[in-house]
Design a protein around this motif. Structure first.
Motif, PDB file in Angstrom:
ATOM      1  N   ARG A   1       5.695  11.180 -29.814  1.00  0.00           N
ATOM      2  CA  ARG A   1       6.273  12.231 -28.991  1.00  0.00           C
ATOM      3  C   ARG A   1       5.669  13.560 -29.438  1.00  0.00           C
ATOM      4  NH1 ARG A   1      12.459  11.834 -29.014  1.00  0.00           N
ATOM      5  NH2 ARG A   1      12.297  13.071 -30.886  1.00  0.00           N
TER       6      ARG A   1
ATOM      7  N   ARG B   1      11.388  19.699 -30.784  1.00  0.00           N
ATOM      8  CA  ARG B   1      12.515  20.402 -30.160  1.00  0.00           C
ATOM      9  C   ARG B   1      12.909  21.595 -31.025  1.00  0.00           C
ATOM     10  NH1 ARG B   1      16.603  15.885 -30.062  1.00  0.00           N
ATOM     11  NH2 ARG B   1      15.294  15.344 -31.814  1.00  0.00           N
TER      12      ARG B   1
ATOM     13  N   THR C   1      15.181  25.161 -31.312  1.00  0.00           N
ATOM     14  CA  THR C   1      16.219  26.048 -30.782  1.00  0.00           C
ATOM     15  C   THR C   1      16.374  27.213 -31.749  1.00  0.00           C
ATOM     16  OG1 THR C   1      17.905  24.788 -31.944  1.00  0.00           O
ATOM     17  CG2 THR C   1      17.531  24.215 -29.636  1.00  0.00           C
TER      18      THR C   1
ATOM     19  N   ARG D   1      15.843  14.973 -40.186  1.00  0.00           N
ATOM     20  CA  ARG D   1      16.068  14.891 -38.749  1.00  0.00           C
ATOM     21  C   ARG D   1      16.065  16.289 -38.149  1.00  0.00           C
ATOM     22  NH1 ARG D   1      20.642  10.392 -38.681  1.00  0.00           N
ATOM     23  NH2 ARG D   1      19.978  10.418 -40.828  1.00  0.00           N
TER      24      ARG D   1
ATOM     25  N   PRO E   1       9.012  14.079 -34.565  1.00  0.00           N
ATOM     26  CA  PRO E   1      10.393  13.634 -34.316  1.00  0.00           C
ATOM     27  C   PRO E   1      11.444  14.653 -34.783  1.00  0.00           C
ATOM     28  CG  PRO E   1       9.162  11.921 -35.452  1.00  0.00           C
ATOM     29  CD  PRO E   1       8.307  13.140 -35.441  1.00  0.00           C
ATOM     30  N   ALA E   2      11.061  15.612 -35.614  1.00  0.00           N
ATOM     31  CA  ALA E   2      12.045  16.534 -36.177  1.00  0.00           C
ATOM     32  C   ALA E   2      12.598  17.485 -35.113  1.00  0.00           C
ATOM     33  CB  ALA E   2      11.416  17.348 -37.297  1.00  0.00           C
ATOM     34  N   ARG E   3      13.814  17.967 -35.386  1.00  0.00           N
ATOM     35  CA  ARG E   3      14.408  19.007 -34.570  1.00  0.00           C
ATOM     36  C   ARG E   3      14.421  20.255 -35.441  1.00  0.00           C
ATOM     37  NH1 ARG E   3      20.556  18.992 -33.329  1.00  0.00           N
ATOM     38  NH2 ARG E   3      20.506  21.132 -32.583  1.00  0.00           N
ATOM     39  N   VAL E   4      14.148  21.408 -34.835  1.00  0.00           N
ATOM     40  CA  VAL E   4      14.086  22.631 -35.621  1.00  0.00           C
ATOM     41  C   VAL E   4      15.097  23.638 -35.086  1.00  0.00           C
ATOM     42  CG1 VAL E   4      12.626  24.531 -36.388  1.00  0.00           C
ATOM     43  CG2 VAL E   4      11.632  22.262 -36.077  1.00  0.00           C
ATOM     44  N   ILE E   5      15.897  24.208 -35.991  1.00  0.00           N
ATOM     45  CA  ILE E   5      16.787  25.297 -35.586  1.00  0.00           C
ATOM     46  C   ILE E   5      16.370  26.551 -36.340  1.00  0.00           C
ATOM     47  CG2 ILE E   5      19.154  26.143 -35.452  1.00  0.00           C
ATOM     48  CD1 ILE E   5      20.128  23.294 -35.488  1.00  0.00           C
TER      49      ILE E   5
END
Lengths: 80, 395
Positions: A56, A60, A62, B137, B163-167
């Motif tokens: 992918r 992501r 935010t 994650r 695959p990671a999500r970043v804030i």
């Protein structure tokens, strides 16, 4: 035999750890053939799931916005 | 109507104005050194500061070589030189020829004192450092939302581990108000399911990085429920935040690299696991096949059909033996027959005739004459020789 399914939202970490367990069990335990086959299929499905997560391309992202007492999470548009 | 100047005319005017001032041509200035860099030509550039003021300084190579010690960041000094306007760079500079050290500057002293105090308290103890999650994650990032730092971090995270999500928890990273804002940004992230937090800022002087030397930032980092990676400044910059963090990265980019595994490596590892899975299964199948074969052979030995086959074989063997014996006896019989035939041939009267002998019969009664006493004068005899017979009479 049903094709083993991996939950769609399984995290990479969880899938990878399970894959490691499957490989170890297969390598170290003398399992009945049918069980070994089922484990093998499960292992392949987990490896595929991990691969798909890596393939992918979209990260992501935010950002947190605080307004007054409210904390919101909004998409962060960065020019990468 | 005021005159219109070209840029060059303006800069030349400024330079001449400054150089025409007697006081600026020969002066001593006291301040704290920061941002020391050395050009490839060997000239030394630095900034001379106090609380809210600064001036750019250059120390040419020739003068630098005469100094006992080169200026260092945070050092309080007294410098001698002249002021001029550097036209190509468009800035006012102090052209330094001598530097006298007045000891370590107040900011640097504060840094040293705080570091010693927090260290004594055990805030930096190795056993307090938490290990980083292997596959985070969700990664929280505390930094400025604009500029190269966040861009570099996001690019690296995206390249290494999609695959990671970043804030991003945006904050000011410089100035007097920055420290409490950094703390607030850090603590906001605690309300989100982050596995790891990166606190980052690009390079700068001791003053620029000062917010990361404030005690509240260090304490907040230590209080974080998840591990914190600091990536503040360049390789050589150390801040209190770096000592407090679970892992100190030399730069913001390095912090991003440390935070996540590398997808390329992971792909290789996945391929290796798949290969092992296949190998194990193949081995397992080979063993199963061998076991099956052993069982099949065993079963075959026990089969009633097998008994029939065995009996049939025994019958066949008997038939074979009987055939052989029969042939042998036939052979013997044939040999005896041939012997008899030979002897029979020897007894054949015809054979005697062929050698020139004759057989004599009395014509009257056909009796074979074997003695003179059997005949009388005048008897008629039948004489048989090889090619036929004729009659004869006794004289």
């Amino acid at each position: 035999m049903d094709r083993p399914q991996v939950e769609e939202n399984l995290s990479f970490e969880e899938a990878y750890n399970r894959l490691e367990q499957v490989v170890r069990r297969l390598e170290e335990e003398a399992l009945p053939l049918e069980e070994a086959l089922a484990l093998y299929e499960q292992g392949i499905a987990l490896a595929r799931h991990c691969q798909a997560l890596l393939d992918r391309t979209e990260l992501r992202i935010t950002q947190l916005i605080e307004e007054g007492n409210e904390l919101r999470e909004e998409p962060f548009e960065a020019e990468l | 109507m005021p005159p219109i100047l070209t840029v060059r005319e303006l800069t030349t005017y400024l330079r001449e104005l400054l150089e025409g001032d007697e006081q600026l041509a020969d002066l001593w200035v006291e301040g704290e050194i920061s941002n020391v860099t050395r050009s490839s030509a060997g000239h030394i550039y630095f900034t001379l500061k106090e609380a809210e003021a600064q001036v750019a300084c250059i120390l040419f190579r020739g003068y630098a070589s005469r100094l006992d010690a080169l200026p260092t960041d945070g050092e309080a000094v007294l410098v001698h030189g002249r002021v001029s306007f550097y036209e190509a760079g468009g800035k006012l500079q102090l052209y330094v020829d001598t530097i006298r050290s007045l000891g370590v500057g107040p900011l640097y002293l504060r840094f040293q004192e705080l570091k010693a105090a927090l260290e004594a308290e055990g805030l930096f103890a190795p056993e307090r450092k938490r290990p980083l999650p292997r596959f985070p994650r969700c990664i929280g990032v505390v930094t400025s939302p604009t500029g190269a730092v966040i861009r570099d971090i996001l690019n690296i995270l995206k390249r290494r581990y999609p695959p990671a999500r970043v804030i991003l928890s945006p904050t000011l990273v410089q100035g007097k108000e920055a420290a409490p804002l950094i703390v607030a940004a850090l603590e906001r992230l605690w309300r989100f399911p982050v596995d790891l937090i990166i606190v980052a800022r690009g390079g700068g002087s001791l003053e620029d990085l000062w917010a990361f030397n404030e005690e509240i930032v260090a304490r907040s980092i230590r209080a974080s429920p998840v591990p914190v990676i600091s990536g503040v400044g360049h390789e050589t910059d150390f801040t209190i935040a770096d000592f407090a963090a679970d892992v100190r990265a030399p730069t913001p980019s390095a912090a991003a690299e440390i935070a996540v595994p590398d997808a390329t490596e992971l792909r290789k590892m996945l391929a290796e696991r798949r290969r092992r899975l296949r190998q194990v299964l193949e081995r397992r199948l080979v063993t199963a096949r061998q076991a099956l074969e052993t069982q099949r052979r065993h079963l075959q030995r026990l089969s009633p059909l097998n008994l029939v086959v065995q009996r049939r074989q025994r019958v066949d063997e008997q038939i074979d033996r009987a055939t052989v014996r029969l042939r042998y006896r036939l052979e013997i019989a044939r040999e005896r027959l041939e012997g008899l035939s030979g002897r029979l041939a020897a007894l054949d009267p015809q054979a005697t005739l062929r050698r020139g002998y004759a057989i004599v019969h009395r014509c009257v009664d056909g009796v074979v004459v074997v003695s003179p006493a059997q005949v009388a004068r005048g008897d008629r005899l039948d004489v048989r020789v090889r090619d036929g017979s004729f009659e004869a009479g006794v004289l």
